[in-house]
Design a protein around this motif. Structure first.
Motif, PDB file in Angstrom:
ATOM      1  N   GLU A  38      41.485  67.211   9.567  1.00  0.00           N
ATOM      2  CA  GLU A  38      42.743  67.331  10.307  1.00  0.00           C
ATOM      3  C   GLU A  38      42.543  66.954  11.774  1.00  0.00           C
ATOM      4  OE1 GLU A  38      46.287  70.588  11.207  1.00  0.00           O
ATOM      5  OE2 GLU A  38      44.627  71.091   9.875  1.00  0.00           O
ATOM      6  N   GLU A  39      41.461  67.464  12.385  1.00  0.00           N
ATOM      7  CA  GLU A  39      41.174  67.110  13.772  1.00  0.00           C
ATOM      8  C   GLU A  39      40.822  65.625  13.888  1.00  0.00           C
ATOM      9  OE1 GLU A  39      38.169  68.330  17.481  1.00  0.00           O
ATOM     10  OE2 GLU A  39      38.044  69.406  15.563  1.00  0.00           O
ATOM     11  N   PHE A  40      40.087  65.126  12.892  1.00  0.00           N
ATOM     12  CA  PHE A  40      39.733  63.706  12.888  1.00  0.00           C
ATOM     13  C   PHE A  40      41.000  62.851  12.877  1.00  0.00           C
ATOM     14  CE2 PHE A  40      38.973  59.745  10.608  1.00  0.00           C
ATOM     15  CZ  PHE A  40      37.879  59.225  11.280  1.00  0.00           C
ATOM     16  N   ALA A  41      41.980  63.227  12.038  1.00  0.00           N
ATOM     17  CA  ALA A  41      43.230  62.467  11.956  1.00  0.00           C
ATOM     18  C   ALA A  41      43.983  62.499  13.281  1.00  0.00           C
ATOM     19  CB  ALA A  41      44.107  63.020  10.833  1.00  0.00           C
ATOM     20  N   GLU A  42      44.009  63.662  13.924  1.00  0.00           N
ATOM     21  CA  GLU A  42      44.694  63.778  15.211  1.00  0.00           C
ATOM     22  C   GLU A  42      44.039  62.881  16.260  1.00  0.00           C
ATOM     23  OE1 GLU A  42      44.604  67.875  16.204  1.00  0.00           O
ATOM     24  OE2 GLU A  42      46.098  68.475  14.717  1.00  0.00           O
ATOM     25  N   GLU A  43      42.701  62.886  16.284  1.00  0.00           N
ATOM     26  CA  GLU A  43      41.989  62.079  17.278  1.00  0.00           C
ATOM     27  C   GLU A  43      42.123  60.590  16.985  1.00  0.00           C
ATOM     28  OE1 GLU A  43      38.424  62.905  19.021  1.00  0.00           O
ATOM     29  OE2 GLU A  43      38.661  65.085  19.125  1.00  0.00           O
ATOM     30  N   LEU A  44      42.136  60.240  15.688  1.00  0.00           N
ATOM     31  CA  LEU A  44      42.288  58.825  15.351  1.00  0.00           C
ATOM     32  C   LEU A  44      43.694  58.344  15.703  1.00  0.00           C
ATOM     33  CD1 LEU A  44      40.653  56.497  14.166  1.00  0.00           C
ATOM     34  CD2 LEU A  44      41.666  57.009  11.939  1.00  0.00           C
ATOM     35  N   ASP A  45      44.698  59.183  15.481  1.00  0.00           N
ATOM     36  CA  ASP A  45      46.059  58.847  15.908  1.00  0.00           C
ATOM     37  C   ASP A  45      46.083  58.544  17.404  1.00  0.00           C
ATOM     38  OD1 ASP A  45      47.446  58.908  13.552  1.00  0.00           O
ATOM     39  OD2 ASP A  45      48.029  61.007  13.701  1.00  0.00           O
TER      40      ASP A  45
ATOM     41  N   THR B  76      50.676  49.601   9.317  1.00  0.00           N
ATOM     42  CA  THR B  76      51.606  49.110   8.300  1.00  0.00           C
ATOM     43  C   THR B  76      52.275  50.273   7.597  1.00  0.00           C
ATOM     44  OG1 THR B  76      50.251  47.136   7.950  1.00  0.00           O
ATOM     45  CG2 THR B  76      51.844  47.694   6.233  1.00  0.00           C
ATOM     46  N   GLU B  77      51.497  51.302   7.283  1.00  0.00           N
ATOM     47  CA  GLU B  77      52.047  52.519   6.662  1.00  0.00           C
ATOM     48  C   GLU B  77      53.008  53.219   7.603  1.00  0.00           C
ATOM     49  OE1 GLU B  77      52.536  56.292   4.574  1.00  0.00           O
ATOM     50  OE2 GLU B  77      52.618  54.146   4.188  1.00  0.00           O
ATOM     51  N   GLU B  78      52.671  53.257   8.896  1.00  0.00           N
ATOM     52  CA  GLU B  78      53.539  53.918   9.873  1.00  0.00           C
ATOM     53  C   GLU B  78      54.891  53.220   9.957  1.00  0.00           C
ATOM     54  OE1 GLU B  78      52.264  53.649  13.916  1.00  0.00           O
ATOM     55  OE2 GLU B  78      53.228  55.504  14.480  1.00  0.00           O
TER      56      GLU B  78
ATOM     57  N   GLY C 114      46.668  54.962  18.731  1.00  0.00           N
ATOM     58  CA  GLY C 114      48.081  54.920  19.086  1.00  0.00           C
ATOM     59  C   GLY C 114      48.996  55.001  17.887  1.00  0.00           C
ATOM     60  N   LEU C 115      48.622  55.806  16.878  1.00  0.00           N
ATOM     61  CA  LEU C 115      49.419  55.965  15.660  1.00  0.00           C
ATOM     62  C   LEU C 115      50.183  57.280  15.703  1.00  0.00           C
ATOM     63  CD1 LEU C 115      46.669  54.862  13.129  1.00  0.00           C
ATOM     64  CD2 LEU C 115      48.619  53.488  13.859  1.00  0.00           C
ATOM     65  N   ASP C 116      51.191  57.383  14.858  1.00  0.00           N
ATOM     66  CA  ASP C 116      51.956  58.627  14.772  1.00  0.00           C
ATOM     67  C   ASP C 116      52.511  58.772  13.362  1.00  0.00           C
ATOM     68  OD1 ASP C 116      53.160  60.989  15.485  1.00  0.00           O
ATOM     69  OD2 ASP C 116      54.958  60.032  16.282  1.00  0.00           O
ATOM     70  N   LEU C 117      51.619  58.747  12.385  1.00  0.00           N
ATOM     71  CA  LEU C 117      52.026  58.823  10.988  1.00  0.00           C
ATOM     72  C   LEU C 117      52.454  60.243  10.646  1.00  0.00           C
ATOM     73  CD1 LEU C 117      52.228  57.349   8.265  1.00  0.00           C
ATOM     74  CD2 LEU C 117      49.882  58.046   7.800  1.00  0.00           C
ATOM     75  N   ASP C 118      53.647  60.383  10.057  1.00  0.00           N
ATOM     76  CA  ASP C 118      54.180  61.697   9.685  1.00  0.00           C
ATOM     77  C   ASP C 118      54.473  61.690   8.191  1.00  0.00           C
ATOM     78  OD1 ASP C 118      55.230  64.224   9.677  1.00  0.00           O
ATOM     79  OD2 ASP C 118      57.193  63.619  10.456  1.00  0.00           O
ATOM     80  N   PRO C 119      53.506  62.089   7.363  1.00  0.00           N
ATOM     81  CA  PRO C 119      53.686  62.030   5.912  1.00  0.00           C
ATOM     82  C   PRO C 119      54.840  62.908   5.437  1.00  0.00           C
ATOM     83  CG  PRO C 119      51.381  62.397   6.491  1.00  0.00           C
ATOM     84  CD  PRO C 119      52.177  62.599   7.739  1.00  0.00           C
TER      85      PRO C 119
END
Length: 437
Positions: A102-109, A431-433, A113-118
């Motif tokens: 979860e922290e990894f995903a936040e830092e990678l965002d 692309t997913e975003e 510069g991503l903001d993926l909201d599943p």
């Protein structure tokens, strides 16, 4: 500042000096991390400490030497080094900064510069929320009286009119009920012809010529707005109707679990040598961590293929190498079968494939592309790994990219070296975003 404060400060500096996330993904040792924890090496900062010098045998001036004798090298003391074995035989512990997916995903965002909201899919609970929904029937205790009163009041305002002024209009010389009714309709006064005729019958013959014209009447008597009349007289009766009744009903709130299944497909044919396999691992492993951190429940399916396809465990996925040919459609056929265990209505799906773009003749156009179109997924992605440049028959990625063009659910990325890894990950996730928006 005391010694303990110094130590804490050094520890903070150590954490700040951990490898940059992009640097770790591109060049770091991913093998030190597990499925549920990401271990990023820290660039060591030695902490200060006091150390007892065993060579110090006494106070000033003590010893066997005379003044002016040269100082020799200190003799080794017991415990100063290993008594047996070669130097460096024992391994040293390394420091790591540990984070969960979860922290990894936040830092990678943040890093990319991503903001993926599943989005959640599978409903795991339904519960009653606030009484915000309205129905036409229900128990009396849930009747929305305030709403019903407002509807009745709006009707009263629409139906009421200044009766006294209309009676004066009937007193205009030569008008009578018919002309008065036509005038009232033109003024949008909600009065019936019967009411006008009844009111006219109550006026004496002498009063029916009180006013010579409408202008004279309006100069003498002001029409009273309905709102002013209500304020003056109050509301004696509100015309409610059955159709005004609404009953408050609790809103049903669905709690949805964010489920995802990721199909990781890798070419293991003879042309997929070690460097290509390493590049696949550098792209797929961070993607796995990222999606695991983004979703409540994440399942991963690993499929290896040459001319045939089979499911494997995660630990062996990146190391397998076969001597067979290549038929990418075999992996998609297996993925389609396995996807039936994860209904599209309940699961988000990702299908990630990687290889060197070599494929058997016409397999991409005739089998792979149709299968990609048949498997519902948030995103299909293909990662081409060609460290030494494209081979003549390495056309799979180009064919997929040409067919799907700018489709928002298909991504193609090219990785020739570690420097391309984060760009490939960004290409896939961005692309997913865009598809989510």
């Amino acid at each position: 500042m005391g010694l303990q404060d110094d130590l804490e400060r050094f520890r903070e500096v150590g954490e700040q000096r951990r490898e940059d996330l992009a640097e770790f993904i591109q060049y770091g040792d991913l093998g030190q991390s597990g499925k549920d924890d990401v271990r990023i090496p820290i660039k060591i900062v030695d902490l200060p400490e006091f150390e007892y010098d065993r060579r110090d045998q006494g106070g000033v001036g003590q010893g066997d030497a005379d003044v002016g004798d040269p100082v020799g090298q200190p003799q080794p003391q017991p415990g100063d080094g290993d008594e047996e074995g070669e130097p460096g035989e024992e391994s040293a512990d390394h420091e790591y900064y540990e984070m969960d997916p979860e922290e990894f995903a936040e830092e990678l965002d943040e890093r990319l510069g991503l903001d993926l909201d599943p989005k959640g899919k599978r409903v795991i609970e339904e519960k009653e929320g606030p009484f915000t929904d309205l129905t036409r029937s229900g128990p009396d205790s849930t009747l929305d009286f305030e709403r019903m009163f407002k509807e009745g009041l709006k009707r009263k305002l629409a139906m009421d009119f200044d009766e006294e002024f209309l009676r004066e209009v009937l007193k205009i010389d030569g008008w009578g009920p018919d002309r008065t009714f036509e005038w009232a309709r033109g003024e949008n006064i909600p009065v019936s012809k019967a009411w006008i005729e009844d009111a006219y019958s109550e006026i004496s013959d002498g009063e029916r010529t009180t006013w010579s014209s409408l202008d004279e009447l309006e100069e003498t008597i002001d029409r009273e707005p309905i709102q002013q009349k209500i304020r003056r007289e109050g509301i004696k009766q509100v015309p409610f109707r059955r159709e005004d009744e609404r009953y408050r009903h609790p809103e049903i709130i669905e709690e949805r679990e964010k489920n995802v299944v990721v199909f990781n497909i890798r070419d293991v044919s003879g042309s997929m040598r070690q460097k290509k396999r390493e590049l696949v691992e550098r792209v797929f492993t961070p993607l796995d961590w990222y999606l695991q951190g983004k979703y409540d429940n994440a399942e991963f399916v690993y499929i290896a293929h040459d001319a045939e396809a089979w499911e494997v465990e995660r630990d062996e996925f990146f190391g397998i190498r076969s001597g067979g040919g290549t038929k990418i459609s075999a992996a998609y056929e297996l993925a389609a079968d396995l996807a039936e265990e994860y209904p599209w209505s309940e699961w988000n799906r990702y299908v990630f494939a990687a290889g060197d773009s070599e494929n058997s003749s016409n397999d991409t156009e005739q089998r792979v592309v149709p299968l990609m179109e048949q498997i519902p997924a948030n995103l299909h992605a293909y990662v081409e790994t060609q460290p030494s440049g494209n081979a003549i028959n390495a056309t799979h990625a180009e064919e997929v990219e040409s067919h799907f063009g700018d489709a928002d659910d298909v991504a193609v990325a090219y990785v020739a070296s570690e420097d391309d890894v984060t760009d490939a990950i960004y290409e896939i996730l961005s692309t997913e975003e865009e598809a989510e928006q």
